[in-house]
Design an enzyme around this catalytic site. Sequence first.
Site, PDB file in Angstrom:
ATOM      1  N   GLU A 229       0.427  -1.275  -0.303  1.00  0.00           N
ATOM      2  CA  GLU A 229       0.171  -0.197  -0.158  1.00  0.00           C
ATOM      3  C   GLU A 229       0.442   0.898   0.170  1.00  0.00           C
ATOM      4  OE1 GLU A 229      -2.824  -0.240   2.922  1.00  0.00           O
ATOM      5  OE2 GLU A 229      -3.931  -2.188   2.091  1.00  0.00           O
TER       6      GLU A 229
ATOM      7  N   GLU B 225      -1.739 -10.123  -6.240  1.00  0.00           N
ATOM      8  CA  GLU B 225      -2.139 -11.412  -6.924  1.00  0.00           C
ATOM      9  C   GLU B 225      -0.968 -10.245  -8.029  1.00  0.00           C
ATOM     10  OE1 GLU B 225      -4.034 -10.163  -5.910  1.00  0.00           O
ATOM     11  OE2 GLU B 225      -6.078 -11.301  -5.261  1.00  0.00           O
TER      12      GLU B 225
END
Length: 158
Positions: free
Chosen positions: A64, A75
Amino acid sequence: MKTLDLISRITVYEDHSELPIEWQDLLDKAHEAAKKAYSPYSNFKVGAALLLNNGEIITGNNQENAAYPSGLCAERTAIFYASAQFPEVPFNKLAITAINPKEKLTKPVSPCGSCRQALLEYEQKFKQRIEVLLAGEEGEIYVLKSISDLLPFSFSND
Ligand code: THU
């Protein structure tokens, strides 16, 4: 006029112990990757583990950023890294799981739309299906035969 059905088949395992051993190992690696996620804003930790045709396992987790859209999902972190390191090696299995420190996840997590589109690219590039396992922290685990089962009727290069 006619109607067309879009059908995806999901194999449902009751829990981790019911999984074939290769999936157990990949899920364990995805879980370990989730623990290492950098997610100070959402506190939601996602882990992904990819099995390549050469036997390598590449893991990734969400990263993040204070400027929210600059972060990346687990992913895509995994698959972009795998493609960067082994551009000519296809992938055949992907396990995805998550940890929610606020409340234990009792249902499988499922990749976001952008990740589905990004993952599909490599299935098409290598003309080889990537089987996908989706798990929470406990409870049922889903296995799908292909990324395209997660994104039917998708935009593609053909
Ligand atoms: N996240 C993933 O890592 N994978 C997904 O498919 C959906 C969401 C991450 C992004 C963000 O860091 C956190 O989960 C909460 O949305």
